[in-house]
Design an enzyme around this catalytic site. Structure first.
Site, mmCIF file in Angstrom:
data_model
loop_
_atom_site.group_PDB
_atom_site.id
_atom_site.type_symbol
_atom_site.label_atom_id
_atom_site.label_comp_id
_atom_site.label_asym_id
_atom_site.label_seq_id
_atom_site.Cartn_x
_atom_site.Cartn_y
_atom_site.Cartn_z
ATOM 1 N N LYS A 12 -56.398 13.082 128.851
ATOM 2 C CA LYS A 12 -55.931 12.769 127.497
ATOM 3 C C LYS A 12 -56.281 11.328 127.100
ATOM 4 C CE LYS A 12 -52.130 16.132 127.837
ATOM 5 N NZ LYS A 12 -50.658 16.351 127.769
ATOM 6 N N TYR A 52 -52.521 24.266 121.441
ATOM 7 C CA TYR A 52 -51.082 24.025 121.577
ATOM 8 C C TYR A 52 -50.270 24.965 120.681
ATOM 9 C CZ TYR A 52 -51.688 19.859 124.543
ATOM 10 O OH TYR A 52 -51.967 18.997 125.584
ATOM 11 N N PHE A 60 -42.299 17.709 117.599
ATOM 12 C CA PHE A 60 -43.322 16.729 117.997
ATOM 13 C C PHE A 60 -44.743 17.265 117.879
ATOM 14 C CE2 PHE A 60 -41.815 18.944 121.850
ATOM 15 C CZ PHE A 60 -43.009 19.427 122.373
ATOM 16 N N ARG A 88 -52.396 22.220 139.084
ATOM 17 C CA ARG A 88 -51.071 21.959 138.479
ATOM 18 C C ARG A 88 -50.167 21.221 139.474
ATOM 19 N NH1 ARG A 88 -49.614 22.927 132.968
ATOM 20 N NH2 ARG A 88 -47.527 23.434 133.669
ATOM 21 N N THR A 94 -44.341 18.351 133.497
ATOM 22 C CA THR A 94 -44.669 17.846 132.156
ATOM 23 C C THR A 94 -44.082 16.454 131.906
ATOM 24 O OG1 THR A 94 -44.652 20.128 131.383
ATOM 25 C CG2 THR A 94 -44.554 18.409 129.696
ATOM 26 N N ARG A 105 -49.046 12.620 137.385
ATOM 27 C CA ARG A 105 -48.152 12.211 136.289
ATOM 28 C C ARG A 105 -47.038 11.286 136.781
ATOM 29 N NH1 ARG A 105 -47.783 18.086 133.205
ATOM 30 N NH2 ARG A 105 -49.426 17.707 131.635
ATOM 31 N N ASN A 115 -48.831 11.893 129.075
ATOM 32 C CA ASN A 115 -48.715 12.202 130.505
ATOM 33 C C ASN A 115 -50.092 12.474 131.129
ATOM 34 O OD1 ASN A 115 -49.226 14.628 129.299
ATOM 35 N ND2 ASN A 115 -47.357 15.651 129.979
ATOM 36 N N HIS A 118 -54.024 17.469 130.723
ATOM 37 C CA HIS A 118 -53.714 18.878 130.505
ATOM 38 C C HIS A 118 -54.357 19.676 131.632
ATOM 39 C CE1 HIS A 118 -53.397 22.886 128.836
ATOM 40 N NE2 HIS A 118 -54.639 23.042 129.224
ATOM 41 N N GLU A 129 -59.038 29.010 127.997
ATOM 42 C CA GLU A 129 -59.283 27.585 127.738
ATOM 43 C C GLU A 129 -60.694 27.176 128.148
ATOM 44 O OE1 GLU A 129 -55.969 25.591 129.587
ATOM 45 O OE2 GLU A 129 -54.566 26.322 128.076
HETATM 46 P P1 IDP Z 1 -47.860 20.978 130.193
HETATM 47 O O1 IDP Z 1 -48.861 19.984 129.646
HETATM 48 O O2 IDP Z 1 -47.183 20.434 131.425
HETATM 49 O O3 IDP Z 1 -48.445 22.354 130.390
HETATM 50 P P2 IDP Z 1 -46.561 21.940 127.750
HETATM 51 O O4 IDP Z 1 -45.139 22.400 127.646
HETATM 52 O O5 IDP Z 1 -47.655 22.975 127.635
HETATM 53 O O6 IDP Z 1 -46.665 21.103 129.116
HETATM 54 O O7 IDP Z 1 -46.767 20.832 126.635
HETATM 55 C C1 IDP Z 1 -48.037 20.372 126.294
HETATM 56 C C2 IDP Z 1 -48.006 18.880 126.076
HETATM 57 O O8 IDP Z 1 -47.159 18.572 124.963
HETATM 58 C C3 IDP Z 1 -47.401 18.061 127.229
HETATM 59 O O9 IDP Z 1 -48.296 17.833 128.291
HETATM 60 C C4 IDP Z 1 -47.038 16.779 126.528
HETATM 61 O O10 IDP Z 1 -48.194 15.950 126.331
HETATM 62 C C5 IDP Z 1 -46.561 17.301 125.169
HETATM 63 N N1 IDP Z 1 -45.089 17.458 125.138
HETATM 64 C C6 IDP Z 1 -44.362 18.402 125.789
HETATM 65 N N2 IDP Z 1 -43.041 18.242 125.542
HETATM 66 C C7 IDP Z 1 -42.952 17.156 124.716
HETATM 67 C C8 IDP Z 1 -41.838 16.474 124.097
HETATM 68 O O11 IDP Z 1 -40.675 16.823 124.266
HETATM 69 N N3 IDP Z 1 -42.139 15.400 123.298
HETATM 70 C C9 IDP Z 1 -43.434 14.987 123.094
HETATM 71 N N4 IDP Z 1 -44.481 15.601 123.653
HETATM 72 C C10 IDP Z 1 -44.257 16.662 124.451
HETATM 73 MG MG MG Z 2 -49.131 23.691 128.948
#
Ligand code: IDP
Ligand code: MG
Length: 155
Positions: A12, A52, A60, A88, A94, A105, A115, A118, A129
């Protein structure tokens, strides 16, 4: 079940800005994942709406998309045994403050959405993907001398 899989990783904008691309790629290399695709990608709103989609009702969502468009991202396809779950595992949870120490992370970041990475969360999403971000001719099959250690002889 153990099988050779492919998974999609995006580094990212925070990884690029913080000069962590090399460190993160190095962790995947050291683990024994084979890089079979690698490029810079300029994400668009259209791509992010698709990528997404599961977060489209979150407050957000808009700021997440803006964050992901701050700079180009590095797109990578990694191959190896159980690549989806192994990657993963290296990436961690996350929320970086809840991620296990030793994960990328937890070790290198503090916050969401920044973080760093992805990574596809299932074999099904990895397949989707991969197609979303890479063309067939951008993926490479090749032998490495370390294959005998990481994936056994003859594979
Ligand atoms: P992942 O990246 O661990 O698979 P996902 O739930 O798919 O997690 O969320 C995608 C991305 O959205 C996260 O990696 C993070 O960058 C962002 N994200 C997830 N939850 C939040 C939040 O509560 N606030 C802001 N950004 C978030
Ligand atoms: Mg995800």
């Amino acid at each position: 079940m153990t099988e050779i899989q492919r998974t999609l990783v995006l580094l990212k904008p925070d990884a690029l800005q913080r000069d962590l691309l090399g460190e993160i790629i190095s962790r995947f290399e050291k683990k024994g994942m084979k890089i079979i695709g690698l490029k810079l990608i300029r994400l668009t709103e259209e791509l992010l709406d698709e990528h997404y989609a599961h977060l489209s009702d979150k407050p957000f969502f808009g700021s997440l998309k803006q964050f992901m468009m701050q700079t180009p991202v590095v797109g990578m396809v990694l191959e190896g045994y159980n690549a989806v779950s192994e990657v993963r595992k290296l990436v961690g949870s996350t929320n970086p403050r809840e991620a296990d120490a030793g994960t990328i992370r937890a070790d290198l970041s503090m916050n969401v959405p920044s973080n760093l990475i992805h990574a596809s969360d299932s074999l099904e999403s990895a397949a989707k993907e991969l197609r979303r971000f890479f063309k067939d001719h951008e993926l490479f099959s090749y032998k490495k001398i370390t294959d005998m250690y990481h994936i056994g002889e003859g594979i």
